[in-house]
Design an enzyme around this catalytic site. Structure first.
Site, PDB file in Angstrom:
ATOM      1  N   ASN A 195       0.733  -1.333   0.181  1.00  0.00           N
ATOM      2  CA  ASN A 195       0.009  -0.140   0.104  1.00  0.00           C
ATOM      3  C   ASN A 195       1.020   1.270   0.005  1.00  0.00           C
ATOM      4  OD1 ASN A 195      -1.988   1.816   0.298  1.00  0.00           O
ATOM      5  ND2 ASN A 195      -3.133   0.849   2.041  1.00  0.00           N
ATOM      6  N   ASP A 196       1.344   1.673   1.033  1.00  0.00           N
ATOM      7  CA  ASP A 196       1.978   2.954   1.097  1.00  0.00           C
ATOM      8  C   ASP A 196       3.340   2.929   0.310  1.00  0.00           C
ATOM      9  OD1 ASP A 196       0.414   3.486   3.274  1.00  0.00           O
ATOM     10  OD2 ASP A 196       1.449   2.630   4.742  1.00  0.00           O
ATOM     11  N   VAL A 197       3.968   1.743  -0.143  1.00  0.00           N
ATOM     12  CA  VAL A 197       5.087   1.717  -1.025  1.00  0.00           C
ATOM     13  C   VAL A 197       4.938   1.999  -2.217  1.00  0.00           C
ATOM     14  CG1 VAL A 197       6.502   0.401   0.697  1.00  0.00           C
ATOM     15  CG2 VAL A 197       5.139  -0.596  -1.082  1.00  0.00           C
TER      16      VAL A 197
END
Lengths: 477, 95
Positions: A403-405
């Site tokens: 997700n965040d990456v």
């Protein structure tokens, strides 16, 4: 005769052990030699134990054998039983155990030489000034490592507020007070308390250090937990070094320093990967600012989703596919399913690679370990800098529980708390499939604008189940 | 120049730290987790310290603490090396 053993043979065994630790650590850093490096280090440890037993000579072994038998059984069982997905948690627990050992050794030294010997002077008089101080440091670092590791373990398990930062009001003040209390207790322990009074100080110091370990880790968000585990690993080495000073044992000092240094380097590497300074991680309390919103609403609009069948149809025509694994892959144990899908695609002449973000999963290298378990060839695992220029020419990117990456906000939204973090530019590829259980935020706790992009299609579900369905569809096409 | 044990210890500490930095400055990300795990097992060297603390059969506080320290350190050592080995075996078995 026994003199020669203690003054010559044992020190030489310790020297051999120290050399093997260094060589083992060096070999652990190369893919081809890593396994032998680990065995070398394990052998060095065996030498260290044998040397120590020789040094001690004939004593009563009841406590020694009891402790080693029970500890060995627990350690071995845990190491055999643990799932590959739980590896970061396991390392955190082992690490805490090492910290506990250092603190308890120091406490044992206090009881043995001060309380049970019935001395009346201060610890500095009984043990020597530098020894007394390092006993204090050993207790402090060891206990802090223990409680910090346990909190990191709970955070990795998602048991503490699902890994979200816990910010106590006035925590900086509390930390300062605890830090001051710690310094006072170390000095008081060494130079002020007389005889058995020292134990009160030692116990107080243990308590304060345990509390500090908890307080230092709880405000750090789950996204930064890998950094914390790595740092605590470094601490446990320093604790071992401190114990070495207490016992005037160079082998302990050397091995502890090796671990302390390697832990710091790994920590630094991870911080660079996330474009954050170590200080920022430790003091900042990630997510503190993200509560403010981080630009734009947290609600998603214009999200398209599809099922495995549509995904398979797109994949069938793709010439290049990049798989982006994340923690969701680990949770779903989907590494074998990924491999199966990749094999099918390759059989159709499609080029499949894997894009590994440095902090994907919960530890650096976490994804590599999982994919290796499924026999994915090394050459297909690409690092961020290698793969990023290739996304522009990639037909399909499949994001598996990451997700965040892959959040483009890190590139262009200055208000975003992850602004500046290097990401995998999957949004540049022709089409993106995101396999995810829901639209819930990742570890950073923020919205991912990738999910709203026109070329992004969500496939909601467990990664393994979705992939198995895709494989089934691919076989039928 | 003669050095006391404290100063010798500090020399050893500083030099060993430099070795630690040099030995692992360049490590492929693949090996970060196994390396961390292996280094963590090495930190179980505290077992050496623990062994010095429980040398009699008496049930004293220091012996109980010493036994506990041996227990914790052994968990760290045995578990650490075995789990690292498990991770690395997975890299080894590739065709």
């Amino acid at each position: 005769m026994s003199d020669a053993v203690n003054t010559v043979i044992v020190p030489l065994i310790f020297l051999a052990s120290a050399i093997l630790f260094i060589l083992g650590l060096k070999r652990l850093g190369r893919v081809r030699t890593a396994a032998s490096g680990n065995q070398m280090a394990a052998f060095a440890m065996l030498l260290a134990v044998v040397g120590t037993l020789l040094d001690i000579g004939i004593v009563d072994y009841r406590w020694i054998i009891g402790g080693m038998a029970v500890g060995g059984l627990i350690g071995a069982t845990a190491a055999i039983k643990v799932e590959m997905t739980e590896m970061p948690e396991m390392v955190a627990l082992f690490n805490g155990s090492g910290g506990a050992a250092s603190a308890v050794v120091a406490l044992a030294v206090v009881w043995l030489n001060v309380v049970e010997a019935g001395t009346t002077g201060t610890a500095a008089e009984t043990l020597g000034g530098s020894q007394a101080i390092t006993v204090g440091l050993s207790i402090l670092i060891g206990a802090l490592t223990l409680s910090g590791s346990l909190i990191a373990y709970l955070k990795l398990q998602g048991k503490l507020k699902r890994g979200q930062p816990i910010l106590l009001p006035g925590r900086h003040v509390i930390n300062l007070v605890l830090g001051a209390a710690m310094l006072y207790l170390i000095v008081a322990f060494a130079y002020q308390a007389e005889g058995a009074e020292a134990t009160t100080m030692a116990i107080g110091l243990t308590g304060v250090a345990l509390a500090l370990g908890v307080l230092l880790v709880i405000p750090i968000g789950g996204a930064d937990m890998p950094v914390v585990v790595s740092l605590l690993n470094s601490y446990s080495g320093m604790a071992a070094s401190a114990t070495g000073f207490v016992l005037s044992n160079n082998l302990l000092i050397i091995s502890g320093a090796l671990v302390g240094a390697s832990g710091l380097i790994l920590t630094q590497i991870m911080c660079v990967a996330m474009n954050r300074s170590l200080l920022n991680v430790l003091v900042g309390g990630f997510g503190e600012d993200s509560a403010a919103g981080g630009g734009g609403s947290d609600e998603y609009v214009n999200v398209t989703s599809c099922g495995a069948e549509e995904c398979a149809m797109v994949l069938e025509n793709a010439e290049s596919v990049v798989v982006v694994p994340g923690y969701g892959l680990a949770v779903a144990q989907a590494q074998h399913a990924v491999r199966e899908m990749a094999d099918l695609l390759e059989a159709r002449g499609c080029k499949v690679t894997y894009a590994i973000h440095p902090v994907a999963g919960r530890m650096p290298g976490h994804m590599n370990v999982l994919l290796a378990e499924a026999d994915v060839p090394y050459e297909q695992l690409l690092e961020m800098d290698t793969v990023n220029p290739e996304f522009k020419t990639t037909d399909v990117s499949i994001v598996l529980g990451a997700n965040d990456v892959v959040n483009p906000s890190a590139l262009d939204d200055k208000a975003s708390p992850i602004y500046g973090m290097p990401i995998l530019n999957v949004h540049e590829s022709r089409s993106v499939f995101v396999v995810k259980r829901s639209l819930s935020p990742g570890y950073a706790g923020i919205k991912n604008v990738l999910f709203e992009n026109d070329n992004t299609t969500m496939i909601f579900g467990d990664a393994k189940k979705v992939l198995n369905d895709v494989v089934k569809e691919l076989k039928e096409l | 120049m003669t050095m006391g044990p404290l100063l010798i210890g500090i020399y050893v500490l500083v030099l060993a730290s430099f070795v630690g930095f040099e030995v692992i400055t360049k490590v492929p990300p693949t090996l970060h987790t196994p390396l961390m795990s292996g280094a963590n097992a090495i930190s179980g060297i505290t077992i050496v310290g623990a062994l010095y603390t429980a040398q009699t059969a008496d049930v004293t506080t220091s012996n109980i603490l010493g036994g506990l320290a041996i227990l914790f350190a052994t968990i760290n050592v045995v578990g650490g090396f075995m789990v690292t080995n498990r991770m690395l075996q997975m890299f080894g078995k590739k065709k």
